[in-house]
Design a protein around this motif. Structure first.
Motif: not given
Ligand code: FES
Lengths: 319, 144, 63
Positions: C10-15, C61-63
């Motif tokens: 968690t707390r990052l972009e992506g899976h 990536c939208g982050v």
């Protein structure tokens, strides 16, 4: 007042919807005051097993972003459906497939071949591709199975509300939060955080009157006047077939609408509607001349239906 | 058993539908594969109709209207020309064979032409075989 | 062999997913980082007009 329980999850998505939620800036504190966030992988450390342990209907509202692209997305869609009183398809991907939905013009095999063999930066002499299950010395490792076809959320589970946009604007997200907090939820199936009109109805660019196109122009090779309707100038704009509500941000930034808010109310197929509207303003009668003009559009399906192929009447390229 | 294509015909009321009627009253024999829907003008044919027909299982779609210049609403079939030209590009991008969709002009006096047009699309589609477009079942597992 | 699964990261972009295997004495024997997602931008932007590409790949990536 008791706080309501809120979850936010991304399936096949880019994370932009989550960031758009944070883009409400200091109002996020108001959201935190009104809501208990019970699951939000981008921002907080919850695991899937925490969600599985919840009783059914435990979450009041789940904002689900992202398309359903693999077996994990599908599992989470079912899981969050069961655990949520209201499931919201949030953003273009969950709503109509979004950019990941463009993969429906190819097969899984074509995509694997390009990604894991052909790209110039790939070195993969043994041709290793992801497998749902791999046995290593220590045990079995599993990853989700990638599907051949990208699906919208409502093709997989029952959806209560839709919030369009790639991403939804922070202003509209705030409106949606207020609707949720007020408890005055609209009828199931409603599109919220958007308007009932088209982009063109809300667009403030100058329109000179009757539109007549004798040549299609491209931004790569021609410079539009940013103050005048793009269609009048011959640039493809999805305004006539796209739902409004975003304050026409793209048009006001000097680029034509690309259609992320999806079809307006009553339209079954955004791509066909856009095509119909734009074809009808071509200024030619002779079949050969019409052909010459339409041939100037280099990529018709992806141009007219950038975000919504999975939600269209024909949901993927014919296999 | 030979494959019998299911083809949807969308015909304008004033020329093509009357032309098809003439083919009938003149007892011209032709393929029975086209199911006809009548609209007032070919300019009424929304490209959504054609996609919907394919999505619902049509093997082919035939749109017919008055010859250019003869539309009873003056400009209607010029719009049809433009829309269908663009739609053909979109159908090609979907991987739908061009023979499955035709735009034809049939006047009220051309019963024989109507019969010819129907026979032609029926034979072309018969050669291609059934449409491969699959219906997306609602709430089905995407794995299928 | 004991396994610790961190799913999702968690707390990052992506899976992402991490499987850690522990030896009998509790030390880490091996560790696997797995990316369970793919969208296929490499393929589906092929043939697209060049001016359209920036507005599509910005959704990687939208982050
Ligand atoms: S009335 Fe026949 S095409 Fe318009």
């Amino acid at each position: 007042m008791a706080k309501f329980k809120l979850a936010s999850y991304w399936a096949s998505a880019c994370g932009g919807c989550d960031v758009a939620i944070l883009d409400v800036h200091e109002k996020i504190l108001d959201i935190a005051a009104a809501a208990d966030i019970v699951f939000w992988p981008i921002a907080l450390d919850f695991k899937y097993q925490d969600v599985e342990a919840m009783p059914d209907g435990h979450i009041d509202v789940t904002l689900f972003h992202g398309a359903v692209r693999n077996s994990e997305n599908e599992h989470l869609a079912h899981l969050l459906r069961a655990k949520s009183k209201a499931l919201v398809a949030f953003g273009s991907c969950a709503h109509i497939g979004g950019i990941p939905g463009l993969a429906n013009l190819f097969t899984k095999e074509e995509i694997f071949k390009r990604v894991y063999q052909e790209t110039p930066s790939t070195v993969n002499p043994e041709n290793i591709t992801p497998q749902p299950k791999v046995t290593v010395a220590e045990g079995d490792l599993t990853i989700p199975e990638l599907y051949n076809t990208v699906h919208t959320l409502n093709q997989v589970v029952d959806v209560d509300y839709y919030v369009p946009g790639c991403p939804p604007t922070p202003k509209q997200i705030w409106n949606v939060v207020q609707v949720i907090v007020s408890g005055k939820l609209p009828p199931k199936g409603s599109v919220i955080g958007a308007s009932e009109k088209t982009q063109c109805d809300e667009c403030t660019l100058k329109k000179n009157g009757e539109k007549k196109i004798t040549a299609f122009k491209r931004i790569a090779t021609a410079q539009p006047d940013p103050a005048i309707c793009f269609l009048e100038q011959g640039f493809l704009c999805m305004g006539p077939a796209t739902r409004g509500g975003c304050d026409t941000r793209c048009q006001l930034s000097g680029v034509p609408c690309r259609g992320c808010y999806g079809a307006p109310a009553g339209v079954l197929d955004q791509g066909a509607k856009a095509l119909s509207a734009i074809a009808s303003i071509i200024d030619a009668k002779e079949e050969a001349e019409v052909q010459r003009i339409v041939d100037q559009i280099p990529d018709s399906l992806r141009s007219f239906n950038r975000f919504g192929i999975p939600a269209s009447l024909i949901t993927r390229k014919v296999l | 058993m030979t494959f019998e294509p299911k083809i949807l015909g969308i015909l304008c009321n004033w020329c093509s539908y009357t032309g098809a009627d003439l083919a009938g009253t003149s007892r011209i024999k032709y393929s029975p594969n086209v199911r006809v829907v009548r609209v007032m003008c070919s300019g009424r044919v929304d490209p959504q109709f054609i996609l919907k027909a394919f999505a619902e299982g049509a093997d082919g779609v035939l749109v017919a209207g008055c010859h250019p210049g003869d539309c009873h609403y003056i400009e209607g079939n010029y719009k049809t020309i433009r829309r269908m030209a663009l739609l053909k590009h979109m159908l090609a991008d979907y991987g739908i064979e061009p023979e499955r969709f035709r735009l034809e002009w049939v006047s009220a006096g051309e019963g024989d032409r109507w019969a010819h047009v129907v026979n032609k699309i029926t034979e072309d589609v018969r050669k291609l075989g059934p449409s491969k477009i699959k219906k997306t079942a609602k709430k089905a597992s995407p794995a299928a | 062999m004991k396994r610790i699964s961190i799913d999702p990261i968690t707390r990052l972009e992506g899976h992402g997913k991490i499987d850690i295997f522990l030896a009998d004495d509790g030390s880490v024997a091996n560790c696997y980082f797995q990316v369970p997602e793919l969208r296929g931008f490499e393929k589906f932007i092929e043939g697209m007009p060049i001016e359209e590409v920036p507005r599509v790949v910005s959704r990687i990536c939208g982050v």
